[in-house]
Design a protein around this motif. Structure first.
Motif, mmCIF file in Angstrom:
data_model
loop_
_atom_site.group_PDB
_atom_site.id
_atom_site.type_symbol
_atom_site.label_atom_id
_atom_site.label_comp_id
_atom_site.label_asym_id
_atom_site.label_seq_id
_atom_site.Cartn_x
_atom_site.Cartn_y
_atom_site.Cartn_z
ATOM 1 N N THR A 126 -3.634 33.349 -11.733
ATOM 2 C CA THR A 126 -4.509 33.631 -12.873
ATOM 3 C C THR A 126 -5.947 33.884 -12.425
ATOM 4 O O THR A 126 -6.648 34.720 -13.012
ATOM 5 N N GLN A 127 -6.399 33.183 -11.405
ATOM 6 C CA GLN A 127 -7.767 33.413 -10.913
ATOM 7 C C GLN A 127 -7.928 34.843 -10.408
ATOM 8 O O GLN A 127 -8.948 35.493 -10.661
ATOM 9 N N ASP A 128 -6.896 35.319 -9.708
ATOM 10 C CA ASP A 128 -6.965 36.695 -9.211
ATOM 11 C C ASP A 128 -6.904 37.696 -10.350
ATOM 12 O O ASP A 128 -7.541 38.760 -10.302
ATOM 13 N N VAL A 129 -6.133 37.388 -11.392
ATOM 14 C CA VAL A 129 -6.060 38.282 -12.551
ATOM 15 C C VAL A 129 -7.432 38.404 -13.204
ATOM 16 O O VAL A 129 -7.869 39.498 -13.589
ATOM 17 N N LEU A 130 -8.142 37.273 -13.360
ATOM 18 C CA LEU A 130 -9.479 37.308 -13.958
ATOM 19 C C LEU A 130 -10.433 38.159 -13.116
ATOM 20 O O LEU A 130 -11.230 38.945 -13.657
ATOM 21 N N LYS A 131 -10.363 38.016 -11.792
ATOM 22 C CA LYS A 131 -11.233 38.820 -10.925
ATOM 23 C C LYS A 131 -10.921 40.301 -11.050
ATOM 24 O O LYS A 131 -11.819 41.148 -11.126
ATOM 25 N N ARG A 132 -9.624 40.633 -11.087
ATOM 26 C CA ARG A 132 -9.241 42.040 -11.186
ATOM 27 C C ARG A 132 -9.644 42.625 -12.540
ATOM 28 O O ARG A 132 -10.039 43.791 -12.633
ATOM 29 N N LEU A 133 -9.530 41.825 -13.608
ATOM 30 C CA LEU A 133 -9.946 42.314 -14.931
ATOM 31 C C LEU A 133 -11.451 42.585 -14.947
ATOM 32 O O LEU A 133 -11.906 43.585 -15.526
ATOM 33 N N ALA A 134 -12.234 41.689 -14.346
ATOM 34 C CA ALA A 134 -13.680 41.889 -14.297
ATOM 35 C C ALA A 134 -14.023 43.155 -13.518
ATOM 36 O O ALA A 134 -14.956 43.896 -13.880
ATOM 37 N N VAL A 149 0.258 31.050 -12.605
ATOM 38 C CA VAL A 149 0.414 32.482 -12.329
ATOM 39 C C VAL A 149 0.762 33.196 -13.630
ATOM 40 O O VAL A 149 1.096 32.580 -14.645
ATOM 41 N N ILE A 150 0.688 34.523 -13.572
ATOM 42 C CA ILE A 150 1.102 35.376 -14.694
ATOM 43 C C ILE A 150 2.181 36.315 -14.180
ATOM 44 O O ILE A 150 2.015 36.961 -13.136
ATOM 45 N N TRP A 182 -15.072 36.465 -18.894
ATOM 46 C CA TRP A 182 -13.839 35.751 -19.252
ATOM 47 C C TRP A 182 -13.607 34.551 -18.349
ATOM 48 O O TRP A 182 -13.866 34.595 -17.140
ATOM 49 N N SER A 183 -13.083 33.475 -18.977
ATOM 50 C CA SER A 183 -12.624 32.304 -18.246
ATOM 51 C C SER A 183 -11.115 32.186 -18.436
ATOM 52 O O SER A 183 -10.495 32.988 -19.135
ATOM 53 N N PHE A 184 -10.554 31.167 -17.789
ATOM 54 C CA PHE A 184 -9.112 30.948 -17.937
ATOM 55 C C PHE A 184 -8.753 30.720 -19.403
ATOM 56 O O PHE A 184 -7.704 31.148 -19.870
ATOM 57 N N ILE A 185 -9.641 30.051 -20.164
ATOM 58 C CA ILE A 185 -9.365 29.783 -21.591
ATOM 59 C C ILE A 185 -9.247 31.094 -22.359
ATOM 60 O O ILE A 185 -8.397 31.239 -23.235
ATOM 61 N N ASP A 186 -10.124 32.058 -22.072
ATOM 62 C CA ASP A 186 -10.052 33.346 -22.763
ATOM 63 C C ASP A 186 -8.735 34.053 -22.453
ATOM 64 O O ASP A 186 -8.092 34.617 -23.345
ATOM 65 N N LEU A 187 -8.334 34.032 -21.200
ATOM 66 C CA LEU A 187 -7.076 34.677 -20.822
ATOM 67 C C LEU A 187 -5.891 33.976 -21.471
ATOM 68 O O LEU A 187 -4.970 34.626 -21.991
ATOM 69 N N LYS A 188 -5.921 32.660 -21.473
ATOM 70 C CA LYS A 188 -4.825 31.899 -22.090
ATOM 71 C C LYS A 188 -4.759 32.156 -23.590
ATOM 72 O O LYS A 188 -3.676 32.250 -24.182
#
Length: 707
Positions: free
Chosen positions: A642-650, A684-685, A660-666
């Motif tokens: 999930t951390q990598d997903v947030l970085k890639r989205l940014a 993970v996602i 975005w934080s993990f809470i926003d993604l969740k």
């Protein structure tokens, strides 16, 4: 050469080979003899087990047990009848039943009957004491009169025949008849003694069979399966007796045959029946409500097919018992879909929301009532709320402002119909939604300050997924948070202001939220709604948050609805919907309007408004699709941290996902079926889950994205 080959034979017990005709050695013979009984025993045991466990054997055992219980039960019933006939136990039971029901006049009447019965029995017993003496006198008188009469008849016959022997002829004939009767009795006595007990057993068997005294497990399969059997007073009383409530069981036992006196008339109510039960003293309504599942099973129903509510009468529960399987059938389309000429009137009309459990149309008034609807994810909350908004849209005087904080297109058909339409789950969308509600507060204050008698058009603000707003961590330039439940929270305070004063000037707030807690649905906000509705919830405490203590104490039980199976079924507490007298809530099965049908209704609403309303959709740059973007950044990998997903989205869209934080993604993934999960101890996602969700969205193979 083959003719000289001598075949050898292998002993299966010892493994040795012998020639034809050879005698086995002593050890081999002994081993063979020792093993043979074991094999015989094992074969016998297997055969016996197969015979005992076969269906034919079980059927025979049930047959023997059933008819044996008929005889035993018939004996018990006959003995009880004889005891009731010889004693005052029947009257005593009736007295106790009347006292338990609080009917003391009836109890006094049964006591008078018992007194008369005892007096008559006393007279009979006194007569029995004199019976031997009277019997001796009667026998003497009878014998004398009979003998005298026969002699007189003989004298008449002798005179007529001029023969003195005729004098004793009648007496001799009577003596011969008595002898013949005695002879026949000696012949019949033996068979009668042999057959008599069997006839008595047959009579007892007939009584037991008529009364169905055999237990259920002994009956044939087609008789044991009594699911869906018609509800009768005896079935209801038996179900209550077997609830495991000791005072209730004792009271019913004392009532005897009058147990049904607790019941009111059984009335047909829609796809089931309804009956009021007056509980005996010492039994609380709460005890019965707490055993809903057991009561349903005693009535041969599923738990969701029995509803227990509290009518106005004290110490009374009202049971609504559905026909077996009736609640699993669809209720049909909404009148908004089937009637293309349908219109609405906010002030005097009522929205066709669905059907109650009786099968009657459930119409709800939205006039000057704030609304809150909650429930678990994917239970039909958005569809139920959207159906009310579509009805309001058919009244061209109503202005709609909508914030959909899920942002997957469930409210897209209101583009061009609502004056404000916000769609998205990000903090920026929450900020816009908060400003929308604050704009409604400003409009409300303007109307309040207007001259008395000024008439304003209705203004309805709808915030779907309002828990996103309450949980938003964003903070404004003035250092005030947008989310939260404190006095500094902008969304919370705006919602509170509208709920406090908005209805007086027709400024209303409708909120839909998931899985209520004190954090994502503050107490002051939920208690400010005039109409409170709930779909399936997880716990009773959540039900109290959604509907209030009064409704739950009165029998409302959204936490007992079946998650995933009772989609669209809501428990409503409101004065805007017809609720049976004495009840605090009503259960409604709402009409389902899918996204395509909702778009058709919205187009009719736009035609009625004739272009008066212009939609203004708030957006921040190009529209983003979080799920599609997540799939893009996952690439070909089956799963990504999930951390990598947030970085890639940014990296993909800094403006949309940079904060975005993990809470926003969740929050975006919750309820979709593609939530983050643990793999090797890290969140993970999964790519396949995201792809499946996207494939099932509207326009991509799914019937609807509405919950």
């Amino acid at each position: 050469m083959t003719d000289n080959v001598v075949p050898l034979f292998k002993d299966p017990t010892t493994g040795t080979y012998t020639l034809p005709g050879d005698t086995p050695t002593a050890p081999a013979a002994a081993a063979s003899e020792a093993v043979r009984p074991v094999r015989v025993w094992k074969r016998s045991a297997r055969g016996l087990r197969a015979a005992v466990t076969s269906e034919r054997s079980r059927t025979a055992a049930r047959l023997v047990a059933r008819h044996g219980m008929y005889v035993i039960g018939g004996t018990r019933v006959t003995a009880k009848r004889a005891w009731d006939g010889r004693t005052g136990s029947r009257y005593e039971r009736m007295i106790r039943a009347a006292e338990a029901a609080g009917n003391f006049e009836e109890a006094k009447e049964w006591e008078d009957r018992l007194t008369r019965f005892r007096a008559a029995r006393h007279h009979r017993r006194m007569d029995l004491l004199k019976a031997p003496q009277d019997a001796v006198k009667s026998a003497a008188y009878g014998t004398g009169l009979t003998a005298g009469g026969l002699l007189l008849l003989g004298i008449v016959l002798a005179i007529a025949n001029k023969d003195a022997t005729w004098v004793v002829a009648p007496l001799a004939a009577v003596i011969e008849a008595i002898g013949a009767i005695a002879y026949v009795a000696t012949i019949v006595w033996g068979p009668a003694v042999t057959i008599g007990p069997w006839l008595a057993l047959l009579a007892l068997w007939g009584v037991g069979r008529h009364q169905q005294t055999a237990p259920q497990w002994t009956l044939p399969a087609q008789q044991r399966d009594d699911a869906g059997a018609p509800i009768t007073p005896s079935i209801v009383v038996t179900a209550l007796r077997d609830l495991g409530i000791a005072p209730l069981r004792k009271a019913i036992k004392d009532m005897g045959d009058a147990g049904a006196a607790m019941l009111g008339p059984i009335r047909i109510a829609g796809c089931g029946v309804e009956v009021d039960v007056m509980l005996p003293s010492g039994v609380s309504t709460e005890e019965v409500q707490g055993r809903r599942r057991k009561l349903a099973e005693n009535l041969a129903r599923h738990e969701h097919e029995v509803f227990i509510t509290l009518p106005a009468a004290a110490r009374t529960v009202r049971l609504w018992i559905a026909d077996s399987g009736a609640l699993d059938e669809p209720i049909g389309p909404s009148p908004l879909v089937t009637d293309e000429t349908a219109t609405a009137n906010y002030k005097t009309g009522k929205a066709p929301w669905g059907q109650d459990l009786r099968g009657d149309a459930a119409l709800i008034s939205l006039y000057q009532r704030h609304l809150l609807i909650t429930g678990l994810s994917n239970q039909g909350k958005t569809a139920a709320l959207r159906a009310l908004a579509l009805w309001l849209a058919l009244d061209k005087t109503v202005e709609l402002r909508i914030a959909d904080l899920k942002g997957v297109g469930d409210w897209g058909m209101f583009d061009g119909l609502a004056t404000t339409l916000i769609q998205g789950p990000t903090d920026e969308h929450v900020i816009d939604a908060t400003e929308m509600v604050e704009g409604m507060v400003a409009e409300m204050e303007r109307r309040i300050q207007a001259p008395p008698g000024t008439v304003f058009p209705p203004l309805v603000g709808i915030v779907d997924e309002a828990q996103v707003a309450f949980m938003c961590p964003a903070v404004g330039d003035d250092k005030r948070p947008y989310g939260g439940s404190k006095a500094t929270s902008r969304y919370f305070m705006a919602a509170r202001k509208i709920e406090n004063q908005g209805r007086a000037v027709d400024v209303l707030l409708y909120q839909g939220t998931q899985d209520p807690t004190d954090q994502n649905l503050p107490k002051l906000v939920r208690e400010g709604a005039h109409t409170r509705a709930s779909l399936a919830l997880g716990t009773e405490s959540q039900a109290r948050m959604a509907l209030g203590d009064k409704a739950v104490d009165g029998g409302a039980a959204p936490h007992l609805l079946r998650q995933g199976l009772d989609k669209g079924t809501v428990v409503v507490a409101s004065d805007g919907i017809a609720i049976p007298a004495g009840q605090a809530s009503i259960t409604v099965r709402t009409h389902y309007i899918d996204t395509e049908q909702a778009a058709e209704v919205a187009e009719r609403a736009k035609a009625l408004r004739d272009g008066v309303t212009t939609a203004q959709t708030i957006a921040h740059g190009p529209a983003v699709d979080p799920l599609a973007d997540v799939l893009t950044v996952l690439g070909d990998a089956p799963r990504v941290l999930t951390q990598d997903v947030l970085k890639r989205l940014a990296s993909l869209n800094e403006k949309a996902y940079g904060g975005w934080s993990f809470i926003d993604l969740k929050r975006v993934l919750d309820g979709t079926g593609a939530e983050p999960y643990k793999s090797d101890g890290r969140m993970v996602i999964g790519r396949d889950r995201i792809a499946r969700v996207l494939a099932n969205r509207p326009g991509e193979g799914s019937a609807s994205a509405a919950e």
